[in-house]
Structure formats: structure tokens, C-alpha cells
Design a protein around this motif. Structure first.
Motif, PDB file in Angstrom:
ATOM      1  N   GLN A 186      48.049 -43.915 -80.502  1.00  0.00           N
ATOM      2  CA  GLN A 186      49.338 -43.887 -81.151  1.00  0.00           C
ATOM      3  C   GLN A 186      50.087 -42.596 -80.834  1.00  0.00           C
ATOM      4  OE1 GLN A 186      49.560 -43.293 -85.429  1.00  0.00           O
ATOM      5  NE2 GLN A 186      51.002 -44.967 -85.527  1.00  0.00           N
ATOM      6  N   SER A 219      54.810 -44.431 -84.885  1.00  0.00           N
ATOM      7  CA  SER A 219      55.374 -44.585 -86.225  1.00  0.00           C
ATOM      8  C   SER A 219      56.898 -44.644 -86.149  1.00  0.00           C
ATOM      9  CB  SER A 219      54.968 -43.395 -87.091  1.00  0.00           C
ATOM     10  OG  SER A 219      55.627 -42.249 -86.630  1.00  0.00           O
ATOM     11  N   THR A 243      42.111 -51.437 -85.118  1.00  0.00           N
ATOM     12  CA  THR A 243      42.024 -50.861 -86.467  1.00  0.00           C
ATOM     13  C   THR A 243      43.344 -50.340 -87.015  1.00  0.00           C
ATOM     14  OG1 THR A 243      41.460 -48.756 -85.501  1.00  0.00           O
ATOM     15  CG2 THR A 243      39.630 -50.168 -86.198  1.00  0.00           C
ATOM     16  N   ARG A 244      43.538 -50.443 -88.322  1.00  0.00           N
ATOM     17  CA  ARG A 244      44.734 -49.910 -88.967  1.00  0.00           C
ATOM     18  C   ARG A 244      44.336 -48.635 -89.677  1.00  0.00           C
ATOM     19  NH1 ARG A 244      46.794 -52.298 -93.113  1.00  0.00           N
ATOM     20  NH2 ARG A 244      48.976 -51.955 -92.684  1.00  0.00           N
ATOM     21  N   GLU A 245      44.039 -47.603 -88.903  1.00  0.00           N
ATOM     22  CA  GLU A 245      43.601 -46.353 -89.532  1.00  0.00           C
ATOM     23  C   GLU A 245      44.777 -45.468 -89.850  1.00  0.00           C
ATOM     24  OE1 GLU A 245      39.636 -46.227 -86.877  1.00  0.00           O
ATOM     25  OE2 GLU A 245      40.886 -44.439 -86.898  1.00  0.00           O
ATOM     26  N   ALA A 246      44.648 -44.707 -90.915  1.00  0.00           N
ATOM     27  CA  ALA A 246      45.693 -43.740 -91.241  1.00  0.00           C
ATOM     28  C   ALA A 246      45.293 -42.416 -90.597  1.00  0.00           C
ATOM     29  CB  ALA A 246      45.781 -43.575 -92.747  1.00  0.00           C
ATOM     30  N   SER A 247      46.188 -41.855 -89.809  1.00  0.00           N
ATOM     31  CA  SER A 247      45.827 -40.581 -89.182  1.00  0.00           C
ATOM     32  C   SER A 247      46.456 -39.425 -89.947  1.00  0.00           C
ATOM     33  CB  SER A 247      46.261 -40.590 -87.718  1.00  0.00           C
ATOM     34  OG  SER A 247      47.656 -40.704 -87.650  1.00  0.00           O
ATOM     35  N   GLU A 248      45.790 -38.278 -89.881  1.00  0.00           N
ATOM     36  CA  GLU A 248      46.244 -37.131 -90.659  1.00  0.00           C
ATOM     37  C   GLU A 248      47.378 -36.391 -90.012  1.00  0.00           C
ATOM     38  OE1 GLU A 248      41.672 -36.334 -91.925  1.00  0.00           O
ATOM     39  OE2 GLU A 248      42.915 -34.623 -91.389  1.00  0.00           O
TER      40      GLU A 248
ATOM     41  N   GLU B 220      57.616 -41.417 -94.362  1.00  0.00           N
ATOM     42  CA  GLU B 220      56.573 -40.715 -93.604  1.00  0.00           C
ATOM     43  C   GLU B 220      56.833 -39.211 -93.534  1.00  0.00           C
ATOM     44  OE1 GLU B 220      55.966 -42.725 -89.880  1.00  0.00           O
ATOM     45  OE2 GLU B 220      55.004 -44.401 -90.866  1.00  0.00           O
ATOM     46  N   ARG B 243      49.912 -39.215 -94.600  1.00  0.00           N
ATOM     47  CA  ARG B 243      49.047 -39.833 -93.592  1.00  0.00           C
ATOM     48  C   ARG B 243      49.939 -40.837 -92.879  1.00  0.00           C
ATOM     49  NH1 ARG B 243      43.248 -38.958 -94.279  1.00  0.00           N
ATOM     50  NH2 ARG B 243      43.284 -37.044 -95.481  1.00  0.00           N
ATOM     51  N   ILE B 244      49.784 -40.900 -91.570  1.00  0.00           N
ATOM     52  CA  ILE B 244      50.612 -41.858 -90.834  1.00  0.00           C
ATOM     53  C   ILE B 244      49.780 -43.101 -90.583  1.00  0.00           C
ATOM     54  CG2 ILE B 244      51.993 -42.245 -88.779  1.00  0.00           C
ATOM     55  CD1 ILE B 244      53.065 -39.966 -90.400  1.00  0.00           C
ATOM     56  N   SER B 246      49.151 -46.464 -88.657  1.00  0.00           N
ATOM     57  CA  SER B 246      49.610 -47.129 -87.431  1.00  0.00           C
ATOM     58  C   SER B 246      49.849 -48.593 -87.756  1.00  0.00           C
ATOM     59  CB  SER B 246      48.574 -46.994 -86.328  1.00  0.00           C
ATOM     60  OG  SER B 246      47.326 -47.447 -86.779  1.00  0.00           O
TER      61      SER B 246
END
Lengths: 255, 247
Positions: A186, A219, A243-248, B220, B243-244, B246
Motif C-alpha cells: 500500500q 488510502s 488481508t485488511r490490516e491497519a497499518s501504523e 485519516e 491507523r490507516i 487498507s
């Protein structure tokens, strides 16, 4: 000096090297006989033995035994690492890391410190996982019109600029130059900043130059930033991760 | 120089607001009051606190800077009962803080401010939506979200004029909505950001239940929460990076 090593350091020296080193952004490693105690969601104790302890300025702490690739205990980034030299020369210095989200405490009692090293490491390059980023580049180069847009032609792959190598320098159907940056994962604001640096460089001599950020996803914020700066986002859905991970993010991403 | 007397309550509330993020901090002892700015080691949560001299029973300072082990100072402040007064005096020569609570005397060795993490720059953000809500409503939202997830989304629906929270777990979801009548005030614009619940829970601990909290939100973007302490003579601002997610 990139690496400074202290053999058989006393407690005060260990405390100083760790304190100064971490505060100044260096990695500090310690070879010592130590005992380890962990308190957090669970608890654990490891009796005396020779280990390699690595402390990083972001708060990461790793305790490695002489075998196996994983640390026997660790603290992820975000912890606070300190050394308590103890009251007297007889005391073993205590290296500890504590974290409050969740509450965790890792104590390393350094019974006999053989060596402590300060490593002023600089490492700004982005790790490119071989295979997949290369695959993305190959995919784009082999069929840019399907991957990016109709009429586009790749001029150079990995063109060197004063800011580093840009992934592709291309030309669109109208003959306008296009700078293309490709990201395997991303695309973030940092990637937008990187592309913008290249764009500013090229737009000095040619204000028409187009900028394209290519990634499996990004985003809304990054899309908006690109739009506001007359740059484009091209989604390479073929390389999307399930995966739908939230990144910091950190607060400095917004300064 | 620094010499002050403050109620134990005010001192504890002040220290709580900072200790939820860091174990040690720098305190500016200005002529008109104290100032503390700190960011956690991961650079995700920040606090900016000011406590006016008026919040103290007595206060004298001339612009010094000290470094404090917050955990120790909190332990000491914890020895005081609710109604008691705490007296603080800085010994500049020995770099120690003398603390007196009803006959008990403590000496806290101060930390060299240079050895404490640098104070953060506060990002200058223009956030679209503003919600004024009671501390207890934030507490309720956080508790609800905690039942199902590690993350919590805070948002404002610009057209419906509501403030909402969302939390998604593996099996269950939580949704809480507050409209203009439930809120103290609302400046509606579309906003939605996702946050780590651990951080928000910690910040929530420091927010008095009856406080009026102004929450600024964007898409965001970090969330900014400000509220008063010490009967309006102190002010706290928290900022938390998002937290972003995706898509």
C-alpha cells in the motif's frame, strides 16, 4: 566512529553507552551472562547463561541465545529501555524495557558483561522483497499500456537522479514525460513525498511532466495529496494483498 | 527557582495526563505556570499540558526546566489523601525536588532534562469536524469498543450531523451514535479515522468523567482532544495518530 566497542565494561559504562547510544539513534548490543525475567500478559524466567542482547533506538529489545534464529525474549518497538547500574560495584546492572500498551516488563540482569558495542547505523533504504517487486516491474515493462494507460511507452527502467533511482521514466501518448514510482505494498504519504521530490526536480525544466504512483492500493488521504499536486494514482489490482490490516502511522507523518 | 503548594488532587490529575504516555518528562517551570509536552516512544500519542499558577495554593517560579521520573513522582503524590496539600521546592544546587505532604518529607532526584526524549513539535492540523462531548461519553464508547476489538473508529457524519464510533471484532460489531442533542456542541463535517484502542483507553483514563472534551477529527488524520483540569486553570491536549486501513 561507526562502531565503538568496550570490553569488560563496568556497570556505569554499560548504563552510559546504552543511555547515550539509544538517545542518539544508535543500536547497542551487549554480550553478557545474564538472567531474564518477563512480566506481561504471561510471565517467564530464564536462568543465567551467555546471550546477545540487542537494543534499538525505537525501543526494540532482543535477547538471543547461542542457538535458534528467534530471540528467546523480546520487546517490540515503542518500549522504553533503561539501564540501572545498581548501587555498588558488586551489583549486576539491570537492563530493562517497559511498555504500557499492553503493560509489559522485560528485565535482563547482566551478571557478567563481556562486551558492549555502540553501532551508529544508517539504513534508509527500503527493503525490496525479491520476486514480487521485481515481478511488478516486469509486469509493467512487458505491457505498460495494460498496466498503466493506453499509449504510454517506457523510456528507461531505474533512471538515476540526484534523489536516487526512480522506477520508470516513461512518455505518454502525447509525448509528455511521465515519472513512475512503483510500490509493492500500500502506497503511503512517504511514497507520495518521494514521488513529489522527483516531480519537483523534473518540473523545474518541464512543468508538464506527469507523476504516477503505482501500487496495489492506497488510502484516500494519499489519493487526495496526489490529486492536489497534479499527480496520479494507478492501482495495480493484480498485486493486491488479501488481508485488511491497519497499518501504523506516527505523529511525524502529519507534521 | 521553584516553590509551590498545590492540592493533591490537582497534582495527581496533572501527572496522570502525562504518565499515560511516558514514564519521564520535562517540566517547564514558567512564571505563570507549569508546561509539559511529551510524546510516547513510538511517536503515536502526544500530550501538551499547561497548569496555571492560579491552580496552585501558592506558586513561585522563574523559568526553569526540570526532568522528572513521573512514576516516582506519582508514587509520592499517591501518598497524599484527597484533601491534602503538597508542597514542592526545587533545590537547584543538588538537582533535587523536596516534596512535603503533611509532615512526610521526600526528596526526589531529578533527571537531567537533556537525557529525556526531545519534546515533540505539535502538528498544526486543520481538522474538519469538531465535537464537544462529556468525558463520560468517551469512556462509554471506549468501554463498548473494548468488548470487541483492538481498534476504534471515530467519525462524524456531516449530513446527518452525528458523531459515531465503530468497532469491528472477529464476530461482533459495536456502533454508537450521538446526535446534536446528545452532544454539548457539534461542528459537523465528514470525518472518519481509525485508532488503536490501547492508546485511546489510556488517554481516556486521564479524562475526568465530567470534563467537556473538544474532539477535533478529520479523514485519516490524528484526533485532537482538549479539556480543562483544575477547575479551568489547567488545560490538556492529547493527540493520537491514526491507523490507516487498507481497502
Amino acid at each position: 566512529m561507526t562502531v565503538e566497542r568496550f570490553a569488560a565494561p563496568d556497570a556505569a559504562t554499560v548504563a552510559r553507552v546504552v543511555g547515550d547510544g539509544l538517545r542518539e539513534g544508535a543500536v547497542v548490543s551487549i554480550e553478557a551472562e545474564c538472567e531474564v525475567e518477563y512480566d506481561g500478559r504471561s510471565g517467564g524466567y530464564l536462568g543465567p547463561g551467555d546471550r546477545l542482547v540487542v537494543c534499538k533506538p525505537d525501543g526494540t529489545l532482543l535477547v538471543h541465545r547461542p542457538s535458534g534464529h528467534k530471540p528467546v525474549n523480546w520487546m517490540p518497538g515503542g518500549a522504553t529501555i533503561k539501564v540501572d547500574p545498581g548501587e555498588s560495584d558488586e551489583d549486576a546492572p539491570l537492563l530493562y524495557a517497559r511498555r504500557s500498551n499492553p503493560n509489559e516488563f522485560l528485565r535482563v540482569y547482566l551478571q557478567d558483561v563481556y562486551s558492549v558495542s555502540r553501532f551508529d547505523a544508517t539504513d534508509a533504504v527500503e527493503y525490496q522483497e525479491r520476486g514480487t517487486e521485481a515481478e511488478m516491474h516486469e509486469y509493467i515493462e512487458s505491457d505498460p499500456e495494460s498496466a498503466l494507460e493506453a499509449g504510454i511507452r517506457i523510456v528507461e527502467h531505474e533512471r538515476e537522479t540526484q534523489y536516487g533511482y526512480l522506477d520508470f521514466f516513461a512518455q505518454d501518448a502525447d509525448g509528455t514525460p511521465v515519472v513512475v514510482e512503483v510500490k509493492r505494498r500500500q502506497a503511503t504519504l512517504n511514497h507520495f513525498d518521494q514521488l513529489k521530490r522527483y516531480m519537483d526536480l523534473y518540473r523545474e525544466s518541464n512543468p508538464e511532466v506527469r507523476g504516477m504512483l503505482v501500487a496495489p492500493s492506497t488510502s484516500d488521504r494519499v489519493k487526495r495529496a496526489l490529486r492536489d499536486n497534479d499527480m496520479e494514482f494507478v492501482r495495480l489490482a493484480e498485486f493486491d494483498v488479501e488481508t485488511r490490516e491497519a497499518s501504523e502511522t506516527t505523529l511525524t507523518d502529519f507534521s | 527557582m521553584f516553590k509551590a503548594i498545590v492540592s493533591a488532587d490537582t497534582l495527581k490529575t496533572t501527572l496522570d495526563s502525562v504518565s499515560v504516555l511516558v514514564d519521564e518528562c520535562k517540566i517547564h517551570l514558567e512564571e505563570d505556570g507549569l508546561e509539559i509536552r511529551a510524546v510516547d516512544p513510538a511517536n503515536v500519542g502526544m500530550v501538551d499540558l499547561s497548569l496555571s499558577a492560579d491552580a496552585f495554593e501558592s506558586y513561585e517560579a522563574d523559568g526553569g526546566l526540570i526532568g522528572v521520573n513521573l512514576s516516582r513522582l506519582e508514587d509520592i503524590a499517591g501518598m497524599a489523601d484527597a484533601g491534602q496539600l503538597v508542597s514542592l521546592e526545587l533545590d537547584e544546587e543538588t538537582r533535587k525536588l523536596h516534596i512535603q505532604i503533611d509532615g512526610l518529607e521526600y526528596t526526589l532526584t531529578l533527571i537531567d532534562p537533556d537525557s529525556i526524549r526531545q519534546e515533540p513539535d505539535i502538528p498544526d492540523l486543520d481538522l474538519a469536524a469538531e465535537v464537544v462531548v462529556e468525558g463520560k461519553d468517551i469512556n462509554r464508547a471506549v468501554k463498548a469498543a473494548d468488548m470487541v476489538s483492538d481498534h476504534i473508529a471515530l467519525g462524524v457524519d456531516g449530513s446527518n450531523e452525528t458523531f459515531y464510533i465503530d468497532a469491528e471484532g472477529d464476530a461482533d460489531d459495536v456502533h454508537l451514535e450521538l446526535d446534536r442533542d446528545d452532544l454539548i456542541d457539534l461542528s459537523a463535517a465528514d470525518a472518519h479515522s481509525l485508532f488503536s484502542l490501547d492508546y485511546l483507553k489510556d488517554m481516556d483514563k486521564a479524562i475526568p468523567k465530567d470534563a467537556e472534551v473538544t474532539m477535533e477529527l478529520g479523514e485519516e488524520f490524528p484526533v485532537k482532544m482538549h479539556f480543562d483540569i483544575a477547575e479551568g486553570m489547567g488545560h490538556v491536549t492529547f493527540m493520537l495518530a491514526p491507523r490507516i486501513q487498507s481497502n
